[in-house]
Design a protein around this motif. Structure first.
Motif, PDB file in Angstrom:
ATOM      1  N   ALA A 124       0.837  -1.205   0.000  1.00  0.00           N
ATOM      2  CA  ALA A 124       0.000   0.000   0.000  1.00  0.00           C
ATOM      3  C   ALA A 124       0.873   1.257   0.000  1.00  0.00           C
ATOM      4  N   ALA A 125       1.938   1.251   0.796  1.00  0.00           N
ATOM      5  CA  ALA A 125       2.844   2.401   0.854  1.00  0.00           C
ATOM      6  C   ALA A 125       3.527   2.635  -0.495  1.00  0.00           C
ATOM      7  N   SER A 126       3.892   1.557  -1.187  1.00  0.00           N
ATOM      8  CA  SER A 126       4.542   1.704  -2.490  1.00  0.00           C
ATOM      9  C   SER A 126       3.609   2.329  -3.524  1.00  0.00           C
ATOM     10  N   LEU A 127       2.289   2.224  -3.289  1.00  0.00           N
ATOM     11  CA  LEU A 127       1.294   2.804  -4.187  1.00  0.00           C
ATOM     12  C   LEU A 127       0.872   4.211  -3.767  1.00  0.00           C
ATOM     13  N   GLY A 128       1.362   4.685  -2.603  1.00  0.00           N
ATOM     14  CA  GLY A 128       1.075   6.050  -2.176  1.00  0.00           C
ATOM     15  C   GLY A 128       0.294   6.188  -0.884  1.00  0.00           C
ATOM     16  N   GLN A 139      -4.587  -2.450  10.852  1.00  0.00           N
ATOM     17  CA  GLN A 139      -3.858  -1.194  10.822  1.00  0.00           C
ATOM     18  C   GLN A 139      -4.608  -0.226   9.922  1.00  0.00           C
ATOM     19  N   VAL A 140      -4.785   0.993  10.417  1.00  0.00           N
ATOM     20  CA  VAL A 140      -5.468   2.037   9.652  1.00  0.00           C
ATOM     21  C   VAL A 140      -4.449   2.720   8.732  1.00  0.00           C
ATOM     22  N   TRP A 141      -4.856   2.903   7.490  1.00  0.00           N
ATOM     23  CA  TRP A 141      -4.042   3.566   6.478  1.00  0.00           C
ATOM     24  C   TRP A 141      -4.856   4.676   5.825  1.00  0.00           C
ATOM     25  N   ARG A 142      -4.168   5.548   5.100  1.00  0.00           N
ATOM     26  CA  ARG A 142      -4.825   6.608   4.326  1.00  0.00           C
ATOM     27  C   ARG A 142      -4.380   6.497   2.865  1.00  0.00           C
ATOM     28  N   ASP A 143      -5.342   6.600   1.956  1.00  0.00           N
ATOM     29  CA  ASP A 143      -5.006   6.581   0.533  1.00  0.00           C
ATOM     30  C   ASP A 143      -4.358   7.921   0.160  1.00  0.00           C
ATOM     31  N   PRO A 144      -3.939   8.134  -1.082  1.00  0.00           N
ATOM     32  CA  PRO A 144      -3.252   9.375  -1.450  1.00  0.00           C
ATOM     33  C   PRO A 144      -4.038  10.657  -1.194  1.00  0.00           C
TER      34      PRO A 144
END
Length: 117
Positions: free
Chosen positions: A81-85, A101-106
């Protein structure tokens, strides 16, 4: 007769960025696009489309709806996910058998990576 969910729609500023991120993360292709709307493939057989709608205003508060994505390993999925932004919104949480784990898109929209229970 009960309604069927046809689309899950995410408001955004940049359709191309969102299509590249979500399409890349979920392995889904764009099926339709106009100046202010974009559809990705259905979420599973017979599932709703994941759609994006261009809006003028930015996201200001926490999402009221988010996607939980089941993955075998949240660390490996997080790296992808990080490699995609995407950016993490915190560290892993939950019980060892069911971490998330909570993530945020671009564009800052939240989603969770979750180990399948």
């Amino acid at each position: 007769m009960n309604p069927k969910v046809g689309n899950l729609v995410i408001d955004c500023a940049d359709l191309g960025t969102m299509a590249a991120f979500w399409g890349g993360l979920l392995g889904m292709k764009t099926t339709a696009q106009s100046d202010d709307w974009l559809d990705l493939e259905p979420l599973g057989a017979g599932g709703p489309l994941l759609s994006f709608q261009r809006v003028p205003e930015g996201r200001k508060v926490k999402n009221r709806l988010h996607l939980d994505l089941d993955v075998p390993d949240i660390r490996v999925a997080g790296e992808r996910a990080a490699s995609l932004g995407a950016t993490p919104a915190g560290g892993p949480a939950g019980k060892p058998a069911h971490q998330f784990q909570v993530w945020r898109d671009p564009e800052g929209n939240e989603f969770c990576l979750c180990t399948a229970s």
